[in-house]
Scaffold this motif. Structure first.
Motif, mmCIF file in Angstrom:
data_model
loop_
_atom_site.group_PDB
_atom_site.id
_atom_site.type_symbol
_atom_site.label_atom_id
_atom_site.label_comp_id
_atom_site.label_asym_id
_atom_site.label_seq_id
_atom_site.Cartn_x
_atom_site.Cartn_y
_atom_site.Cartn_z
ATOM 1 N N TYR A 93 105.683 -37.479 62.851
ATOM 2 C CA TYR A 93 104.193 -37.473 62.688
ATOM 3 C C TYR A 93 104.120 -37.749 60.998
ATOM 4 O O TYR A 93 102.975 -39.135 60.850
ATOM 5 C CB TYR A 93 103.771 -36.888 63.468
ATOM 6 C CG TYR A 93 103.316 -36.872 64.730
ATOM 7 C CD1 TYR A 93 104.437 -38.167 65.798
ATOM 8 C CD2 TYR A 93 103.084 -36.280 65.748
ATOM 9 C CE1 TYR A 93 104.260 -38.534 67.190
ATOM 10 C CE2 TYR A 93 101.881 -36.006 67.288
ATOM 11 C CZ TYR A 93 103.390 -37.468 67.682
ATOM 12 O OH TYR A 93 102.978 -37.527 69.161
ATOM 13 N N GLU A 124 105.013 -40.496 59.051
ATOM 14 C CA GLU A 124 104.724 -41.929 59.312
ATOM 15 C C GLU A 124 103.177 -42.063 59.023
ATOM 16 O O GLU A 124 103.319 -42.963 58.037
ATOM 17 C CB GLU A 124 104.339 -42.209 61.308
ATOM 18 C CG GLU A 124 104.157 -43.082 61.752
ATOM 19 C CD GLU A 124 104.503 -43.802 63.227
ATOM 20 O OE1 GLU A 124 103.642 -44.410 63.709
ATOM 21 O OE2 GLU A 124 105.360 -42.876 63.708
ATOM 22 N N VAL A 125 102.878 -41.096 58.510
ATOM 23 C CA VAL A 125 101.346 -41.331 58.108
ATOM 24 C C VAL A 125 101.434 -41.335 56.578
ATOM 25 O O VAL A 125 101.088 -42.128 56.059
ATOM 26 C CB VAL A 125 100.312 -39.452 58.187
ATOM 27 C CG1 VAL A 125 98.832 -40.254 57.337
ATOM 28 C CG2 VAL A 125 100.290 -40.193 59.959
ATOM 29 N N ASN A 172 97.569 -36.470 71.563
ATOM 30 C CA ASN A 172 98.880 -37.938 70.882
ATOM 31 C C ASN A 172 98.887 -38.339 69.937
ATOM 32 O O ASN A 172 98.193 -37.470 68.586
ATOM 33 C CB ASN A 172 98.426 -39.074 71.640
ATOM 34 C CG ASN A 172 96.666 -39.880 71.392
ATOM 35 O OD1 ASN A 172 96.069 -39.578 70.070
ATOM 36 N ND2 ASN A 172 95.862 -39.849 71.890
ATOM 37 N N PHE A 173 99.898 -38.569 69.174
ATOM 38 C CA PHE A 173 100.533 -39.235 67.568
ATOM 39 C C PHE A 173 98.515 -39.019 66.739
ATOM 40 O O PHE A 173 98.282 -39.011 65.032
ATOM 41 C CB PHE A 173 100.376 -40.486 67.481
ATOM 42 C CG PHE A 173 101.008 -40.369 66.397
ATOM 43 C CD1 PHE A 173 101.326 -39.882 65.149
ATOM 44 C CD2 PHE A 173 100.465 -42.104 65.825
ATOM 45 C CE1 PHE A 173 101.752 -40.437 63.395
ATOM 46 C CE2 PHE A 173 100.984 -42.262 64.714
ATOM 47 C CZ PHE A 173 101.507 -41.754 63.777
ATOM 48 N N GLU A 174 97.784 -40.167 67.231
ATOM 49 C CA GLU A 174 96.816 -40.797 67.259
ATOM 50 C C GLU A 174 95.607 -39.886 66.501
ATOM 51 O O GLU A 174 95.142 -39.616 65.282
ATOM 52 C CB GLU A 174 96.161 -42.009 67.909
ATOM 53 C CG GLU A 174 96.660 -43.106 67.631
ATOM 54 C CD GLU A 174 97.145 -43.718 67.284
ATOM 55 O OE1 GLU A 174 95.979 -43.848 65.817
ATOM 56 O OE2 GLU A 174 98.086 -44.484 66.206
ATOM 57 N N ARG A 175 95.492 -38.491 67.098
ATOM 58 C CA ARG A 175 94.453 -37.519 67.112
ATOM 59 C C ARG A 175 94.990 -36.826 65.918
ATOM 60 O O ARG A 175 94.220 -36.026 65.378
ATOM 61 C CB ARG A 175 94.792 -36.453 68.470
ATOM 62 C CG ARG A 175 93.762 -35.548 68.486
ATOM 63 C CD ARG A 175 92.173 -35.612 67.809
ATOM 64 N NE ARG A 175 91.192 -34.651 67.352
ATOM 65 C CZ ARG A 175 91.211 -34.358 66.193
ATOM 66 N NH1 ARG A 175 92.397 -34.039 65.292
ATOM 67 N NH2 ARG A 175 90.096 -33.327 66.245
ATOM 68 N N LYS A 181 97.520 -37.917 63.896
ATOM 69 C CA LYS A 181 97.262 -38.857 62.375
ATOM 70 C C LYS A 181 96.523 -39.148 61.661
ATOM 71 O O LYS A 181 95.596 -38.986 60.735
ATOM 72 C CB LYS A 181 97.440 -40.451 62.800
ATOM 73 C CG LYS A 181 97.259 -41.799 62.376
ATOM 74 C CD LYS A 181 97.533 -42.826 62.203
ATOM 75 C CE LYS A 181 97.112 -43.469 61.553
ATOM 76 N NZ LYS A 181 97.624 -45.683 61.782
ATOM 77 N N ASP A 182 94.948 -39.683 62.606
ATOM 78 C CA ASP A 182 93.366 -39.032 62.476
ATOM 79 C C ASP A 182 93.096 -37.774 61.500
ATOM 80 O O ASP A 182 91.984 -37.838 60.427
ATOM 81 C CB ASP A 182 92.057 -39.681 63.052
ATOM 82 C CG ASP A 182 92.496 -41.117 64.038
ATOM 83 O OD1 ASP A 182 92.770 -41.745 63.100
ATOM 84 O OD2 ASP A 182 91.756 -40.751 64.845
ATOM 85 N N SER A 183 93.290 -36.842 61.972
ATOM 86 C CA SER A 183 93.845 -35.797 61.166
ATOM 87 C C SER A 183 94.257 -35.304 59.360
ATOM 88 O O SER A 183 93.607 -35.522 59.307
ATOM 89 C CB SER A 183 94.202 -33.510 61.912
ATOM 90 O OG SER A 183 93.410 -33.199 61.776
ATOM 91 N N SER A 239 91.596 -37.866 58.132
ATOM 92 C CA SER A 239 90.947 -37.309 57.191
ATOM 93 C C SER A 239 90.808 -36.237 55.545
ATOM 94 O O SER A 239 90.277 -36.205 55.441
ATOM 95 C CB SER A 239 90.187 -37.020 58.398
ATOM 96 O OG SER A 239 88.731 -35.747 57.786
ATOM 97 N N LEU A 275 86.342 -36.315 64.348
ATOM 98 C CA LEU A 275 87.165 -35.766 64.983
ATOM 99 C C LEU A 275 87.452 -34.275 66.085
ATOM 100 O O LEU A 275 88.213 -34.382 66.303
ATOM 101 C CB LEU A 275 87.858 -35.318 63.882
ATOM 102 C CG LEU A 275 89.093 -35.853 62.609
ATOM 103 C CD1 LEU A 275 89.552 -35.035 61.331
ATOM 104 C CD2 LEU A 275 89.488 -36.744 63.368
#
Length: 150
Positions: free
Chosen positions: A22, A25-26, A109-112, A114-116, A119, A148
């Motif tokens: 993760y 990927e970010v 999930n990854f999106e959560r 990733k958002d963190s 940010s 978030l």
């Protein structure tokens, strides 16, 4: 801006590999270590000097509270994202009072994550790239962080 140095704290190799992928990927983050035991975590904090620690609240022989308290007492410039199944209001309140950047509940999930991470990266960039922050900058960060955690 240089990459943000990340330490992952989790006893499970499968989980650390997921977190590692993760982070990669970010982008904008460099994994500086993986701590699986109490002694390993404290050694990595000292030797690698991470900017951000992603910590699983269920570390086998370590205690998340002890690790965070240590960094706060020593005034180490380290931020934390806690990933946990603990939904107890007292635990969440403790974490927030100790300046935790984010508190992510399992399963996630990854999106959560990733958002963190995005940010956090934006927050760090604002702190390091601007000579002075405006109230608007601070409010924008606060609103993103609140969304978030909602």
């Amino acid at each position: 801006m240089t990459d943000i140095k990340v330490l992952i704290v989790d006893p499970e190799a499968v989980i650390t590999n997921i977190h590692k992928s993760y982070i990669q990927e970010v982008g904008g983050f460099t994994l500086v270590g993986i701590g699986r035991s109490h002694s390993e975590v404290f050694e990595l904090l000292d030797r690698k000097k991470p900017d951000l620690v992603i910590i699983n609240d269920c570390v086998s022989d370590s205690n998340t509270i002890e690790v965070i308290s240590f960094t706060r007492i020593e005034e180490l410039p380290i931020d934390f994202i806690i990933i946990t199944a603990i939904t107890n209001g007292n635990a969440i309140n403790w974490a927030l009072r100790h300046g935790i950047f984010d508190y992510i509940l399992k399963p996630f999930n990854f999106e959560r994550l990733k958002d963190s991470l995005l940010s956090y990266r934006e927050f760090r960039q604002q702190l390091t790239c601007k000579s002075a922050l405006s109230q608007r900058d601070l409010d924008g960060y606060k609103l993103k962080k609140c969304s978030l955690q909602a």
